[in-house]
Design a protein around this motif. Structure first.
Motif, short mmCIF file in Angstrom:
data_model
loop_
_atom_site.label_atom_id
_atom_site.label_comp_id
_atom_site.label_asym_id
_atom_site.label_seq_id
_atom_site.Cartn_x
_atom_site.Cartn_y
_atom_site.Cartn_z
N THR A 1 41.04 52.03 43.79
CA THR A 1 39.87 51.58 43.06
C THR A 1 38.53 51.24 43.51
O THR A 1 39.23 50.95 44.36
N VAL B 1 34.28 47.51 42.43
CA VAL B 1 34.98 47.20 40.96
C VAL B 1 35.04 45.87 41.24
O VAL B 1 34.23 44.15 40.62
N ARG C 1 34.43 41.99 39.35
CA ARG C 1 34.31 40.63 39.15
C ARG C 1 34.38 39.78 39.94
O ARG C 1 34.77 38.69 39.11
N LYS D 1 37.41 49.69 31.58
CA LYS D 1 38.25 49.21 32.63
C LYS D 1 38.01 50.77 33.11
O LYS D 1 38.58 51.00 33.91
N LEU E 1 35.11 51.86 35.00
CA LEU E 1 35.34 51.05 36.24
C LEU E 1 36.14 51.84 37.18
O LEU E 1 35.76 52.27 38.41
N HIS E 2 37.37 52.68 36.62
CA HIS E 2 37.88 53.85 37.47
C HIS E 2 37.78 54.30 37.48
O HIS E 2 38.55 55.54 38.72
#
Length: 218
Positions: free
Chosen positions: A136, A140, A144, A199, A202-203
């Motif tokens: 990833t 990302v 976070r 997710k 983001l991935h």
């Protein structure tokens, strides 16, 4: 590969830790020692583990009851259910500390609150590092670290400060004074989750420009 993983862990965790240190330096009375802060982080970490074992079964049960896709249920639960559950467990220790008169000033409530939130974020972000892995994009984990981790610390800080103020002024009684802080924390948490990328996005998206746009519009 190992260096990349270490970097992702660092950017996920350091912002919350740095903010916590800032709050500690703001404590001009120096009434809180490092042991209290570490304990707050530990309690926040425990709250994250508990929430994991609460949220997952709830989502799975809802998806079965509605015969809906788990990912679709998570999308709405993360906006309306998870914030309430997580702020409840994060705030529980602050309710005890305030009721037991172990928090004397608003800055103490802020430090305890951010410590609990930071502990929660540490476990949650480590979990995402484990799940998303080294493939990833680094952005990302920047989000976070500078976004989600600060949010967790900030909402619990709000809960602590508002609750301490309400009870000091004897507004809404001995227990009712916790309600505004809890609702405020939950609403801010929910608002953040409404705009946080899912997710899958983001991935699978690597461009940093949507990330920059997102940060500057927060």
């Amino acid at each position: 590969m190992e260096l990349d993983l270490i970097l992702k862990i660092a950017v996920s965790l350091l912002p919350a830790v740095i903010m916590l240190l800032v709050f500690m330096f703001m404590d001009s009375y120096k009434l809180m020692d490092i042991k209290s802060v570490v304990a707050a982080i530990g309690i926040g970490s425990l709250a994250a583990v508990i929430c994991y074992f609460v949220n997952d079964p709830v989502v799975e049960n809802i998806s079965k009851q509605l015969n809906a896709n788990v990912d679709d249920v998570w999308k709405y639960y993360s906006r309306y259910g998870a914030p309430v559950v997580e702020e409840l467990f994060k705030g529980a220790i602050l309710v005890y500390l305030i009721r037991a008169s172990k928090i004397g000033f608003n800055i103490d409530a802020a430090i305890y609150g951010f410590g609990v939130g930071a502990g929660f974020a540490i476990i949650e972000n480590l979990y995402y590092v484990y799940v998303l892995g080294v493939e990833t994009n680094l952005t990302v984990f920047v989000i976070r670290g500078f976004g989600t981790a600060i949010m967790h610390g900030g909402t619990t800080t709000l809960f602590g400060i508002i609750s301490k103020t309400m009870l000091d002024r004897k507004i809404w009684g001995e227990w009712g004074g916790f309600i505004p802080g809890f609702l405020t924390a939950s609403v801010f948490h929910s608002f953040y989750n409404h705009f946080f990328f899912d997710k899958f996005w983001l991935h699978n998206h690597q461009s940093p420009f949507p990330v920059i746009f997102f940060i500057f519009n927060k």
